[in-house]
Write an enzyme that holds these catalytic residues in place. Structure first.
Site, PDB file in Angstrom:
ATOM      1  CG  ASP A 279      -6.199  -7.230  -7.374  1.00 52.55           C
ATOM      2  OD1 ASP A 279      -5.179  -7.583  -6.766  1.00 52.55           O
ATOM      3  OD2 ASP A 279      -6.962  -6.337  -6.950  1.00 52.55           O
TER       4      ASP A 279
ATOM      5  CB  THR B  29      -1.920  -1.215  -9.231  1.00 51.73           C
ATOM      6  OG1 THR B  29      -3.221  -1.785  -9.156  1.00 51.73           O
ATOM      7  CG2 THR B  29      -1.301  -1.146  -7.847  1.00 51.73           C
TER       8      THR B  29
ATOM      9  CD  GLU C 134     -10.655  -1.366  -8.593  1.00 47.33           C
ATOM     10  OE1 GLU C 134     -11.826  -1.034  -8.270  1.00 47.33           O
ATOM     11  OE2 GLU C 134      -9.686  -1.252  -7.821  1.00 47.33           O
TER      12      GLU C 134
ATOM     13  NE  ARG D 219      -3.620   2.838  -0.885  1.00 45.97           N
ATOM     14  CZ  ARG D 219      -4.877   2.751  -0.513  1.00 45.97           C
ATOM     15  NH1 ARG D 219      -5.533   3.805  -0.123  1.00 45.97           N
ATOM     16  NH2 ARG D 219      -5.509   1.587  -0.505  1.00 45.97           N
TER      17      ARG D 219
ATOM     18  CD  GLU E  30      -3.041  -1.028   0.183  1.00 38.76           C
ATOM     19  OE1 GLU E  30      -3.039  -0.050  -0.583  1.00 38.76           O
ATOM     20  OE2 GLU E  30      -3.890  -1.948   0.117  1.00 38.76           O
TER      21      GLU E  30
HETATM   22  C1  DMJ Z   1      -6.216   0.696  -4.921  1.00 39.33           C
HETATM   23  O1  DMJ Z   1      -5.399   0.845  -3.832  1.00 39.33           O
HETATM   24  C2  DMJ Z   1      -5.495   0.044  -6.064  1.00 39.33           C
HETATM   25  O2  DMJ Z   1      -6.193   0.259  -7.239  1.00 39.33           O
HETATM   26  C3  DMJ Z   1      -5.307  -1.414  -5.848  1.00 39.33           C
HETATM   27  O3  DMJ Z   1      -4.732  -2.014  -6.963  1.00 39.33           O
HETATM   28  C4  DMJ Z   1      -6.614  -2.081  -5.561  1.00 39.33           C
HETATM   29  N1  DMJ Z   1      -7.321  -1.434  -4.510  1.00 39.33           N
HETATM   30  C5  DMJ Z   1      -7.465  -0.015  -4.532  1.00 39.33           C
HETATM   31  C6  DMJ Z   1      -8.622   0.495  -5.350  1.00 39.33           C
HETATM   32  O4  DMJ Z   1      -9.710  -0.305  -5.396  1.00 39.33           O
END
Ligand code: DMJ
Length: 668
Positions: A432, A657, A568, A303, A299
């Site tokens: 995912d 992501t 998403e 981020r 995370e």
């Molecule tokens: C985000 O932190 C990122 O997109 C991650 O890949 C999946 N979860 C959240 C958004 O849903």
């Protein structure tokens, strides 16, 4: 001619003219005479002359054999291709060769992987958009080798490039990997050979200003939404991780101003300069990583590290790179494990790392979705340790057993390095972004790292084989889950990243059927919103496999009916619009945007997650605005509504992501 005069030893001249065929006794065409005459001429030649002629003959013979062999290979390829095409029609999992190119024979080293699907790269489709100029924010292509400062420099650089290009063209040949043809232009140096040159940010080049594309109504609405969300954050949660808009307070996860950092590049892209400047000040004066706090490696990488790196690229401001280096270094202890598969948590103040209290496992998606960021950090700093650590994880996972046709389990043990909890396969939570980062790393690195492509292509085949089903009554294709051989018609909203990723792959030359699948799946993701009372998707849906009167395709269990403002579907709509130009994707996104405004907007500032997407009269606000709403959801909305393909050009940037764009090392 040489045969006419006395033999000379210093040079050779062989003249074959009509007179050579005329003998003393006049013209005689008999075979015996010709043989005798030739033999006499041969005898008259010096030793040196004979050797030279023999050498020439031998040389011509060798050339003949070589060209015969390669023609044979080419012919074989053509024949194989047409056989493949026939087979494709019968066996769907085998990928169709999209380009009628003559494929060179596969490399020897690949010979033992014959069971992989055949791949083919197509030319990226032409974008349907009219190019109206640059974004209003002067976001530029990643830095090239030559910095163009003056007109004179520009011209000289162009000349040099032409020379280099000419020289390279003569050397370049088609690179083939197990049937995949990668245009040489699309390939780059392997990352390891680039790693030691520290790089400059991608935005600083500023010579070729183009006319800005005007911002449209829908984009203005997104800007307004962002401002509203930002107002809540600023008023009640400034410098904290997340806004709690109803209680007008905040929650802390890592205590690192998560929302503020996640939102930096969104503000830059939306053109919110004042807000950006204010946030920058906070980063400069108040963001301190030397804190006794446990952070989740994944995370904080996607981020914080991702957010700082992309902001550095967009703004060119070295403050963000310094901060990125700081957090990057502090996260490194996570990799000190027996298997080198990182622990989930790191104490960034103490420099210690550990797994969660109840297990020594890490989540597969987490350890395989930190690579884009760490690799970029190595490229920027010239310090290869970041890239080495994350590349090792990918290499290790590549070799692991326990996959099912490229699909991976959800957990991996940090001691043994083996997958655990085998037999459960999903494209949703915990797996995912493993799939997403396979493709994206391959693109980031210039499409040279074949193992990544191989794993990605196999996985998509695995999805097709094991996880795709169609619902009733609308026959929506969805991605379910597999648990110990049993199919479950459950699909997380998280899986809706997949259409976008498939489309990105197709845009980068992968199989055309990936684009078809992307089109089908994005329709399903849209229906996950459209079939629900609030027009907002729940966290998880179950699809009906059998038609029942009065039932829609989508069923929702009470425990799954929350919406966390996730990005998403909007993310995939953005990719689909960019690559197809089909306005329906913008319209679907607009519907979703309006429903967020209708059901999740808090009048005093901010947006909130809700507990019940099925109850429009009381969606049950949860009192939390996740950082990704500003980092991702609103950013993708803004980009989706834009017709400016240079507003984060997808041939130059790759989104991590968490929607933070990082430069492709050698852009198309
Ligand atoms: C985000 O932190 C990122 O997109 C991650 O890949 C999946 N979860 C959240 C958004 O849903």
């Amino acid at each position: 001619g040489a045969a006419a005069g006395p033999p000379r030893r210093d040079f050779i001249s062989v003249t074959l003219g009509p007179e050579e065929a005329v003998g003393v006794g006049g013209y005689n065409n008999s075979k015996a005479w010709r043989r005798r005459s030739c033999w006499r001429k041969w005898k008259q030649l010096s030793r040196l002359q004979r050797s030279v002629i023999l050498f020439l003959f031998a040389f011509l013979a060798v050339c003949g054999v070589i060209s015969y062999t390669s023609m044979g290979e080419a012919w074989k390829s053509i024949t194989n291709k047409s056989l493949d095409d026939q087979r494709t029609e019968q066996a769907i999992p085998r990928l169709k060769l999209a380009n009628p190119v003559v494929l060179p024979a596969p490399q020897k080293a690949d010979a033992n992987h014959g069971d992989y699907p055949e791949l083919s790269l197509q030319k990226p489709p032409k974008l349907p958009h009219v190019r109206r100029g640059p974004s209003n924010l002067q976001i530029k292509a990643p830095q090239r080798d030559t910095r163009l400062k003056t007109r004179h420099d520009t011209m000289r650089a162009v000349e040099e490039l032409v020379e280099v290009d000419k020289a390279e063209k003569t050397e370049k040949s088609i690179i083939s990997w197990r049937g995949a043809v990668i245009e040489p232009d699309q390939s780059t140096e392997p990352p390891s050979s680039r790693i030691m040159e520290p790089e400059k940010p991608s935005s600083v080049e500023a010579e070729d200003q183009k006319e800005p594309v005007p911002i449209n109504e829908r984009q203005l609405a997104v800007i307004e939404a962002f401002r509203h969300a930002w107002k809540g954050y600023k008023d009640f949660a400034w410098g904290h991780d997340e806004l709690k808009p109803l209680s007008k307070s905040y929650s802390e996860w890592f205590g690192l101003g998560l929302t503020l950092i996640d939102a930096l590049d969104t503000m830059w892209i939306l053109g919110l300069k004042e807000e950006f400047e204010e946030a920058r000040k906070w980063v400069a004066n108040d963001l301190v990583f030397d804190k006794n706090v446990d952070v989740n490696l994944f995370e904080s990488t996607i981020r914080i590290l991702g957010g700082l790196l992309s902001t550095y690229h967009l703004s060119g401001d070295s403050l963000f790179l310094e901060k990125a280096k700081d957090i990057g270094n502090r996260l490194m202890p996570a990799f000190k494990t027996p298997s080198k598969i990182p622990y989930s948590d790191v104490n960034i103040g103490r420099g210690t790392a550990h797994p969660p209290r109840w297990t020594s496992d890490s989540t597969v998606a987490e350890v395989t979705s930190i690579q884009l960021e760490f690799r970029e950090l190595s490229r920027l700093t010239g310090d290869e340790k970041f890239q080495k650590a994350v590349d090792e994880v990918m290499k290790h996972v590549h070799t692991l057993s326990g996959k099912n046709d490229g699909l991976v389990p959800m957990f991996i043990n940090t001691n043994s390095g083996q997958f655990t909890h085998l037999g459960v396969y999903t494209l949703g939570a915990r797996a995912d972004s493993y799939y997403e980062y396979l493709l994206k790393q391959w693109i980031q690195g210039g499409k040279k790292e074949n193992e990544l492509l191989e794993d990605y292509m196999r996985a998509i085949e695995g999805v097709k084989k094991h996880l795709l089903q169609r619902s009733e009554p609308k026959k929506l294709t969805f991605v379910g889950e597999l648990a110990h051989g049993h199919f479950s018609a459950k699909m997380d909203h998280l899986v809706c990243f997949l259409p976008g990723t498939l489309a990105l792959g197709a845009h980068n030359g992968l199989a055309a059927d990936h684009m078809k699948l992307a089109e089908t799946l994005i329709e399903t993701c849209y229906q996950m919103y459209a079939q629900v009372e609030t027009g907002l998707s729940p966290e998880i849906v179950h699809f009906n496999l059998h038609a029942q009167k009065g039932h829609k395709d989508v069923e929702i269990k009470p425990a799954d009916r929350h919406n966390l403002l996730r990005p998403e579907t909007v993310e995939s709509l953005f990719y689909m619009y960019r690559f197809t130009g089909d306005k329906k994707y913008q319209d679907w996104g607009w519907e979703i945007f309006q429903n967020f405004n209708r059901y999740t907007r808090v009048p005093t500032g901010g947006y909130t997650s809700i507990n019940n997407v099925q109850n429009p009269s009381n969606p049950e606000p949860r009192d939390k605005m996740e950082s990704f709403f500003l980092g991702e959801t609103l950013k993708y909305m803004f980009l989706l509504f834009s017709d400016d393909i240079d507003l984060i050009n997808l041939d130059k940037y790759i989104f991590n992501t968490e929607a933070h764009p990082l430069p492709i090392w050698v852009p198309a």
